[in-house]
Design a protein around this motif. Structure first.
Motif, PDB file in Angstrom:
ATOM      1  N   MET A 149       5.685 104.117  65.519  1.00 63.03           N
ATOM      2  CA  MET A 149       4.746 103.686  64.478  1.00 63.03           C
ATOM      3  C   MET A 149       3.865 102.558  65.024  1.00 63.03           C
ATOM      4  SD  MET A 149       5.734 103.529  60.528  1.00 63.03           S
ATOM      5  CE  MET A 149       6.528 101.955  60.307  1.00 63.03           C
ATOM      6  N   ASP A 166      -0.295 101.210  58.841  1.00 67.38           N
ATOM      7  CA  ASP A 166       0.609 101.834  59.818  1.00 67.38           C
ATOM      8  C   ASP A 166       0.302 103.311  59.998  1.00 67.38           C
ATOM      9  OD1 ASP A 166       2.040  99.551  60.329  1.00 67.38           O
ATOM     10  OD2 ASP A 166       3.467  99.899  58.687  1.00 67.38           O
ATOM     11  N   PHE A 167       0.374 103.742  61.245  1.00 69.93           N
ATOM     12  CA  PHE A 167       0.215 105.163  61.568  1.00 69.93           C
ATOM     13  C   PHE A 167       1.430 105.655  62.335  1.00 69.93           C
ATOM     14  CE2 PHE A 167      -4.074 103.902  60.736  1.00 69.93           C
ATOM     15  CZ  PHE A 167      -4.689 105.037  60.234  1.00 69.93           C
ATOM     16  N   ASP A 168       1.751 106.959  62.183  1.00 71.37           N
ATOM     17  CA  ASP A 168       2.844 107.496  62.993  1.00 71.37           C
ATOM     18  C   ASP A 168       2.313 107.850  64.384  1.00 71.37           C
ATOM     19  OD1 ASP A 168       1.594 109.968  62.969  1.00 71.37           O
ATOM     20  OD2 ASP A 168       3.034 110.927  61.639  1.00 71.37           O
ATOM     21  N   SER A 209       1.233 106.407  57.791  1.00 72.28           N
ATOM     22  CA  SER A 209       2.672 106.389  57.493  1.00 72.28           C
ATOM     23  C   SER A 209       2.938 106.346  56.003  1.00 72.28           C
ATOM     24  CB  SER A 209       3.338 105.180  58.153  1.00 72.28           C
ATOM     25  OG  SER A 209       3.200 105.281  59.544  1.00 72.28           O
ATOM     26  N   ASN A 210       2.106 105.617  55.292  1.00 74.44           N
ATOM     27  CA  ASN A 210       2.332 105.469  53.865  1.00 74.44           C
ATOM     28  C   ASN A 210       1.101 105.940  53.076  1.00 74.44           C
ATOM     29  OD1 ASN A 210       2.875 104.689  51.284  1.00 74.44           O
ATOM     30  ND2 ASN A 210       3.104 102.508  51.733  1.00 74.44           N
ATOM     31  N   GLY A 237       1.400 112.758  55.281  1.00 78.82           N
ATOM     32  CA  GLY A 237       2.108 112.962  56.550  1.00 78.82           C
ATOM     33  C   GLY A 237       1.731 114.285  57.164  1.00 78.82           C
TER      34      GLY A 237
END
Lengths: 105, 410
Positions: free
Chosen positions: A1, A12-14, A20-21, A99
């Motif tokens: 992340m 946040d990014f995966d 992420s959220n 996602g």
């Protein structure tokens, strides 16, 4: 992340570049994310798909498949490919701040 | 009398009926199972028919042989589920069947009409499926006299029943054409909507390597829009074209029409359920088991088997007003025939992808996970006997319903 700044907000990014959220998402972020995958401007038709995917995600907890966008969202598959070239289900999930679609098992 | 109604006497419906009949007191419960067909097919066996390995006797038995005494079996088309009225209308004698609890186990089937160009004058001439008994038999006949050319195996859309079957088909085709002495005249290509050979990363890598070793080409990320049967090409939504001489298709898989018509289905006619208990998200006396359920795991007999075990324990609590404390983990266990007398075994669930290891006894086996072995092939071949004699009859298997990490390594 990883966290990075996008449209004036740090989120946040995966590892694959998906938000992420989903709650961090806003329309400005969508525009930047779209630009990053080669879609320079989002038309009403783009927004229709994005909004359907956001709403469907709220209801079901997972990004919709292509067939679901077509059948329930009412946008023909061929059009989805022209709006979000190559991999529409994946691209729209990315732009809509959802996602990565599991899609298939 | 309380009434339990099971729709579908396939793998899931038959297994769960055989399990429940032991526990539900026959003075209190009447169990009825409805299916439109008299014949039970051992569907994993369809894979072997095109290559002349299995014939009719291996894959066909009467459904009634597996319906336990004390359970009423009705052979009829199911016309409508009326969940508001707790009843099901069937075609036979225009009857209504009332229920207290309903289990939908109506499975999934191919629907070639979803892809323009599949059904037409070339269907079963240069275009075949092997997901039906008739399709597998027709393909066997064609392959016996085929002189070679470009064989394309196309998966139309995910999810499909048994997601490893297309790989097994193409592995076996490689072996079969070797035996026929014409492998050098055959091009084998797998055209798939997935980004690789399989849905889970480590297995996709491993299977991708085997495909490469066997000289089988993979065209990934291909979403078919239509077939041009004159030009013999499959065409994707982005107008990518792949020519073929012989097309083997895995058409779009769909749940039963009655599910859709009754307003109980998702976009593919699968019943949305809680992924741990199989309870319908709409009605608290309806469950869906096996391929009919919309679950984020493989549509496979092994899943139906593990699911039936967890379901049985939960259902016996649920009917007494107790909480369903057992949670299904999405456990799947699949033998993958890889040709030349070898096979691969994978074991996974919702959260854990297929990993290497030994199965079912940790460190011992006899089966090897995510690795080719002759023993795995024999496991697959023995499985047919186990299916007819143990699994369908709802008897115990030496494999736990919950996936185990013992014997697996990262």
């Amino acid at each position: 992340m990883t966290a990075r700044e996008i449209a004036g907000k740090v989120v946040d990014f995966d590892d694959e570049g998906f938000l992420s959220n989903p709650d961090d998402w806003n329309e400005e972020i969508a525009k930047v994310l779209a630009g990053e995958v080669g879609i320079d401007s989002l038309t009403d038709r783009h927004w229709k798909v994005i909004e359907f995917c956001r709403a469907d995600f709220q209801a079901r907890g997972e990004p919709p498949t292509l067939r679901r966008i077509t059948k329930t969202g009412g946008v023909p598959t061929k059009e989805l490919y022209s709006l979000f070239p190559k991999g529409p289900a994946k691209k729209v999930a990315r732009i809509a701040g959802l996602g990565k679609p599991t899609g298939c098992i | 009398m309380k009434k339990l109604l099971v729709l579908g006497a396939g793998t899931a419906g038959t297994m769960v009926t055989n399990k429940l009949v032991h526990y539900l007191d026959s003075d209190e419960w009447k169990i009825t199972i409805v299916d439109q067909e008299e014949t039970h097919y051992y569907q994993p066996g369809f894979l072997f028919i095109p290559f002349g390995i299995y014939g009719e006797n291996d894959v066909i038995k009467p459904k009634r042989d597996f319906v336990p005494p004390g359970v009423e079996m009705i052979v009829s088309t199911i016309e409508r589920i009326e969940p508001e009225k707790n009843r099901v209308r069937i075609a036979k004698d225009n009857r209504y069947l009332n229920y207290d609890f309903l289990i939908i186990a109506t499975g999934t089937n191919i629907d070639p009409s979803e892809t323009p160009g599949l059904l037409g004058h070339e269907w079963r001439k240069s275009i075949y499926d092997f997901y039906t008994y008739e399709g597998a038999k027709a393909l066997a006949k064609r392959l016996r006299t085929w002189k070679g050319g470009h064989l394309v195996l196309n998966i139309a859309e995910m999810p499909i029943k048994c997601p490893v079957a297309p790989l097994e088909f193409i592995f076996l085709a490689d072996w079969y054409f070797h035996l026929q002495g014409i492998r050098d005249r055959v091009d084998l290509t797998l055209v798939t909507p997935l980004s690789g050979a399989f849905t889970k990363p480590r297995a996709a890598d491993m299977l991708g390597n085997i495909l490469e070793e066997k000289g089988i080409r993979v065209i990934p990320d291909f979403n078919i829009e239509r077939v041009d049967p004159e030009q013999k090409q499959i065409i994707s939504y982005i107008e990518q074209k792949v020519p073929y001489d012989l097309l083997v298709t895995i058409p779009v898989n769909m749940g039963a029409e009655v599910v859709e018509q009754s307003g109980l289905g998702d976009e593919l006619n699968y019943v949305p359920v809680d992924k741990h208990t199989f309870l319908s998200t709409q009605f608290d006396n309806i469950f869906a088991l096996g391929d009919a359920a919309s679950l984020p795991t493989s549509k496979a007999g092994s899943v139906a088997h593990f699911a039936a075990e967890v379901f049985t324990e939960n259902f016996l609590r649920y009917i007494d007003g107790l909480e369903m404390i057992h949670a299904f983990d999405g456990h799947a266990n699949c033998y993958i025939e890889s040709g030349f007398g070898k096979g691969i075994l994978i074991d996974f669930n919702y959260d854990v992808e297929p990993l290497p290891g030994k199965f079912p006894l940790p460190g011992i086996g006899p089966f090897s996970l995510l690795q080719e072995s002759e023993m795995n092939h024999w496991g697959k071949m023995m499985f047919r006997w186990m299916y007819w004699n143990i699994l369908l009859k709802g008897k115990e298997m030496p494999i736990t319903a919950q996936m185990s990490m013992a014997g697996k390594w990262n």
